[in-house]
Design an enzyme around this catalytic site. Sequence first.
Site, mmCIF file in Angstrom:
data_model
loop_
_atom_site.group_PDB
_atom_site.id
_atom_site.type_symbol
_atom_site.label_atom_id
_atom_site.label_comp_id
_atom_site.label_asym_id
_atom_site.label_seq_id
_atom_site.Cartn_x
_atom_site.Cartn_y
_atom_site.Cartn_z
ATOM 1 N N ASP A 9 0.789 -1.248 0.000
ATOM 2 C CA ASP A 9 0.000 0.000 0.000
ATOM 3 C C ASP A 9 0.824 1.302 0.000
ATOM 4 O O ASP A 9 0.499 2.240 0.753
ATOM 5 C CB ASP A 9 -0.969 0.019 1.205
ATOM 6 C CG ASP A 9 -1.980 -1.119 1.189
ATOM 7 O OD1 ASP A 9 -1.952 -1.929 0.248
ATOM 8 O OD2 ASP A 9 -2.796 -1.203 2.132
ATOM 9 N N LYS A 106 -7.046 -5.009 -2.900
ATOM 10 C CA LYS A 106 -7.802 -5.508 -1.745
ATOM 11 C C LYS A 106 -8.710 -4.408 -1.210
ATOM 12 O O LYS A 106 -8.456 -3.235 -1.438
ATOM 13 C CB LYS A 106 -6.844 -6.001 -0.658
ATOM 14 C CG LYS A 106 -5.910 -4.917 -0.159
ATOM 15 C CD LYS A 106 -4.884 -5.459 0.804
ATOM 16 C CE LYS A 106 -3.986 -4.372 1.315
ATOM 17 N NZ LYS A 106 -4.693 -3.349 2.089
ATOM 18 N N CYS A 151 -1.916 -2.792 7.744
ATOM 19 C CA CYS A 151 -1.827 -3.728 6.626
ATOM 20 C C CYS A 151 -0.541 -4.547 6.612
ATOM 21 O O CYS A 151 -0.562 -5.724 6.236
ATOM 22 C CB CYS A 151 -2.050 -2.985 5.314
ATOM 23 S SG CYS A 151 -3.767 -2.412 5.188
HETATM 24 C C1 VGL Z 1 -4.590 0.645 5.729
HETATM 25 C C2 VGL Z 1 -6.176 1.537 7.104
HETATM 26 C C3 VGL Z 1 -7.133 1.415 6.116
HETATM 27 C C4 VGL Z 1 -3.156 0.246 5.541
HETATM 28 C C5 VGL Z 1 -5.532 0.518 4.725
HETATM 29 O O1 VGL Z 1 -2.701 0.165 4.389
HETATM 30 O O2 VGL Z 1 -2.475 0.007 6.580
HETATM 31 N N1 VGL Z 1 -4.922 1.142 6.913
HETATM 32 N N2 VGL Z 1 -6.790 0.909 4.935
#
Ligand code: VGL
Length: 199
Positions: A9, A106, A151
């Site tokens: 991410d 995702k 994540c």
């Molecule tokens: C994430 C919160 C919501 C992350 C993704 O990538 O850690 N955290 N969506």
Amino acid sequence: MTKALIVIDVQNDFCPGGALAVPEGDKIVPVINRMMQDFETVILTQDWHPSGHSSFASSHDDKAPFETTTMPYGTQVLWPDHCVQGTEGAAFHSDLRTDADMIIRKGFRPHIDSYSAFFENDQTTPTGLQGYLKERGIKDLTIVGLATDFCVAFSALDAVRLGLRVQVELSACRAIDMDGSLNGALDNMENAGVVLGRA
Ligand code: VGL
Ligand code: ZN
């Protein structure tokens, strides 16, 4: 033995100026780009929510970002709207190398959030990453990216549970760190057998 680098991410919304900015989230980009040279296989993940996703505080009456709610699968933190499919916020940081073998998206199911690269937050709906790694004979993972305490940690814990060898390189991760979530995540990973690198 093929080793894979899993990059979690590294998207604009998790970098300074983004909707769910992780402090210093952008600092890890050059570190990750360098690490990519040492792996035969690089896999990127991309948080990829439809607008109105159930993990957004804005989708719930009387809820503010960073409060929690109860979902059918358990407690869920509610986030600012972030990483909406096709938006600039959902794009990878523009300096991140994206010449990866595989990009796994995702969080695209409206009613389930997905922190882990392997399973959604119901802990049963698979993303397909386990099958991909299995077919390619990959059993060793190094995981880096954003955010350490969400994540990255959920991905590392699932990977260990699936019998993979997992290192998390903390110098290439940054955390959201709300209510002690970073220390909790580090403890959970260490207790589960994740090797924590602090290069
Ligand atoms: C994430 C919160 C919501 C992350 C993704 O990538 O850690 N955290 N969506
Ligand atoms: Zn998300």
